[in-house]
Design an enzyme around this catalytic site. Structure first.
Site, PDB file in Angstrom:
ATOM      1  N   TYR A  51      11.136  -8.206   0.214  1.00 20.38           N
ATOM      2  CA  TYR A  51      11.281  -9.135  -0.439  1.00 20.38           C
ATOM      3  C   TYR A  51      12.473  -8.742  -1.223  1.00 20.38           C
ATOM      4  CZ  TYR A  51       8.592 -12.696   1.098  1.00 20.38           C
ATOM      5  OH  TYR A  51       8.068 -13.425   2.522  1.00 20.38           O
TER       6      TYR A  51
ATOM      7  N   ASN B 228       2.974 -13.566   3.598  1.00 18.11           N
ATOM      8  CA  ASN B 228       4.286 -14.566   3.311  1.00 18.11           C
ATOM      9  C   ASN B 228       3.362 -15.990   3.028  1.00 18.11           C
ATOM     10  OD1 ASN B 228       3.912 -15.815   6.298  1.00 18.11           O
ATOM     11  ND2 ASN B 228       4.461 -13.024   6.904  1.00 18.11           N
TER      12      ASN B 228
ATOM     13  N   ASP C 184      -1.171   5.590   1.726  1.00 19.35           N
ATOM     14  CA  ASP C 184      -1.313   3.810   2.996  1.00 19.35           C
ATOM     15  C   ASP C 184      -2.012   3.474   2.431  1.00 19.35           C
ATOM     16  OD1 ASP C 184      -1.041   2.415   5.091  1.00 19.35           O
ATOM     17  OD2 ASP C 184      -1.270   3.744   6.928  1.00 19.35           O
ATOM     18  N   ILE C 185      -1.647   2.366   2.000  1.00 15.44           N
ATOM     19  CA  ILE C 185      -2.974   1.007   1.909  1.00 15.44           C
ATOM     20  C   ILE C 185      -4.605   0.635   2.810  1.00 15.44           C
ATOM     21  CG2 ILE C 185      -2.275  -1.147   1.985  1.00 15.44           C
ATOM     22  CD1 ILE C 185      -2.422  -1.335  -0.885  1.00 15.44           C
TER      23      ILE C 185
ATOM     24  N   ASP D  94       1.543  -5.996   5.703  1.00 15.42           N
ATOM     25  CA  ASP D  94       1.042  -6.866   6.053  1.00 15.42           C
ATOM     26  C   ASP D  94       1.419  -7.038   7.617  1.00 15.42           C
ATOM     27  OD1 ASP D  94       0.605  -9.498   6.419  1.00 15.42           O
ATOM     28  OD2 ASP D  94       2.397 -10.673   6.295  1.00 15.42           O
TER      29      ASP D  94
ATOM     30  N   THR E 191       8.765  -5.191  -2.793  1.00 16.18           N
ATOM     31  CA  THR E 191       9.885  -4.276  -3.116  1.00 16.18           C
ATOM     32  C   THR E 191      10.159  -3.533  -1.303  1.00 16.18           C
ATOM     33  OG1 THR E 191       8.024  -2.833  -3.653  1.00 16.18           O
ATOM     34  CG2 THR E 191       9.240  -3.532  -5.535  1.00 16.18           C
TER      35      THR E 191
HETATM   36  N1  APR Z   1       0.578   1.681   2.134  1.00 18.80           N
HETATM   37  C1  APR Z   1       1.480   1.240   1.272  1.00 18.80           C
HETATM   38  N2  APR Z   1       2.859   0.798   1.110  1.00 18.80           N
HETATM   39  C2  APR Z   1       2.884   0.358   1.946  1.00 18.80           C
HETATM   40  C3  APR Z   1       3.078   0.174   3.454  1.00 18.80           C
HETATM   41  C4  APR Z   1       1.854   0.464   3.423  1.00 18.80           C
HETATM   42  N3  APR Z   1       0.930   1.246   4.403  1.00 18.80           N
HETATM   43  N4  APR Z   1       3.895  -0.344   3.947  1.00 18.80           N
HETATM   44  C5  APR Z   1       5.131  -0.459   3.499  1.00 18.80           C
HETATM   45  N5  APR Z   1       4.593  -0.072   2.217  1.00 18.80           N
HETATM   46  C6  APR Z   1       5.678  -0.470   1.320  1.00 18.80           C
HETATM   47  C7  APR Z   1       7.370  -0.410   1.515  1.00 18.80           C
HETATM   48  O1  APR Z   1       7.805   0.726   0.743  1.00 18.80           O
HETATM   49  C8  APR Z   1       7.449  -1.662   0.045  1.00 18.80           C
HETATM   50  O2  APR Z   1       7.991  -0.680  -1.602  1.00 18.80           O
HETATM   51  O3  APR Z   1       4.984  -1.506   0.467  1.00 18.80           O
HETATM   52  C9  APR Z   1       6.092  -1.859  -0.573  1.00 18.80           C
HETATM   53  C10 APR Z   1       6.324  -3.686  -0.168  1.00 18.80           C
HETATM   54  O4  APR Z   1       7.000  -3.656   1.094  1.00 18.80           O
HETATM   55  P1  APR Z   1       6.792  -5.254   2.645  1.00 18.80           P
HETATM   56  O5  APR Z   1       5.612  -4.831   2.610  1.00 18.80           O
HETATM   57  O6  APR Z   1       7.575  -5.411   2.872  1.00 18.80           O
HETATM   58  O7  APR Z   1       6.829  -6.703   0.795  1.00 18.80           O
HETATM   59  P2  APR Z   1       7.376  -7.465   0.690  1.00 18.80           P
HETATM   60  O8  APR Z   1       8.660  -6.907  -0.461  1.00 18.80           O
HETATM   61  O9  APR Z   1       5.942  -8.309  -0.996  1.00 18.80           O
HETATM   62  O10 APR Z   1       7.530  -8.468   1.486  1.00 18.80           O
HETATM   63  C11 APR Z   1       7.024  -9.552   1.890  1.00 18.80           C
HETATM   64  O11 APR Z   1       7.386  -8.819   4.205  1.00 18.80           O
HETATM   65  O12 APR Z   1       6.105  -8.368   6.107  1.00 18.80           O
HETATM   66  C12 APR Z   1       6.773  -8.907   5.427  1.00 18.80           C
HETATM   67  O13 APR Z   1       4.340 -10.817   5.874  1.00 18.80           O
HETATM   68  C13 APR Z   1       5.385 -10.814   5.022  1.00 18.80           C
HETATM   69  O14 APR Z   1       6.702 -12.053   4.363  1.00 18.80           O
HETATM   70  C14 APR Z   1       6.712 -10.878   4.182  1.00 18.80           C
HETATM   71  C15 APR Z   1       6.574  -9.364   3.206  1.00 18.80           C
END
Ligand code: APR
Length: 177
Positions: free
Chosen positions: A127, A30, A16-17, A40, A124
């Protein structure tokens, strides 16, 4: 898994980041910097309201660009917010925009003298960017920055779940570095 690029480190981790103690963690924001779900949501929940206050002052961030705020109550001192592309089938410049998100995040890290940066797998989740294709773009952009710049010295991809971790590992091993 970790590999050396010149005298720097590129690492893949499952986790978890928001728990990363890197100097900066990267947020998948976004373009309105308005907060959301996924990474986010997790970053703003864990880091507290000061991050959103700074985001409001900054106002926004175009796709492919990056901005920096403090890390609030996170272990990381900084959050680099970047906006990846929405996947629209691959013919809408998605790869270049995704590479640009990584490049601009790393440039900001260099500019702020940050030694370590943790990335999630940008684009991933919500989006919809296919994992292996995103992994190839991500790794190429990071390796190229690490080869050509002093900072950061360590880049870690913090991957959420085995599926993402396995995709990144497969792509990295396939690069034969
Ligand atoms: N730590 C690491 N990776 C994570 C975590 C976490 N806590 N939570 C989710 N992920 C992974 C997801 O499984 C996915 O593979 O991060 C990757 C990116 O997913 P998203 O957070 O949905 O990002 P993205 O696809 O770039 O979409 C961005 O989503 O939440 C909204 O405001 C944000 O509109 C923007 C969009």
């Amino acid at each position: 898994m970790q590999i050396a690029i010149k005298n720097k480190i590129l690492r893949l981790e499952l986790g978890d980041i928001t728990e990363s103690a890197a100097d900066a963690i990267v947020n998948t924001a976004n373009s309105a910097l308005a907060g959301g779900g996924g990474v986010d949501g997790a970053i703003h929940r864990a880091g507290g309201p000061s991050i959103m206050e700074e985001c409001r002052k900054i106002g926004g961030c175009p796709t492919g660009s990056a901005v920096i705020t403090g890390g609030g109550s996170l272990y990381a001192k900084h959050v680099i917010h970047t906006v990846g592309p929405v996947w629209r089938g691959g013919g809408k410049n998605e790869a270049e925009l995704l590479a640009s998100s990584y490049r601009n995040s790393l440039k900001l890290a260099s500019k702020h003298n940050l030694r370590s940066v943790a990335f999630p797998s940008i684009s991933t989740g919500a989006y919809g960017y296919p994992l292996e294709e995103a992994a190839a773009v991500a790794m190429k952009a990071v390796i190229s920055h690490l080869s050509e710049n002093e900072l950061p010295e360590e880049v870690t991809f913090v991957l959420f779940g085995e599926k993402a971790f396995n995709a990144y590992e497969k792509v990295l091993k396939g690069m034969n570095l």
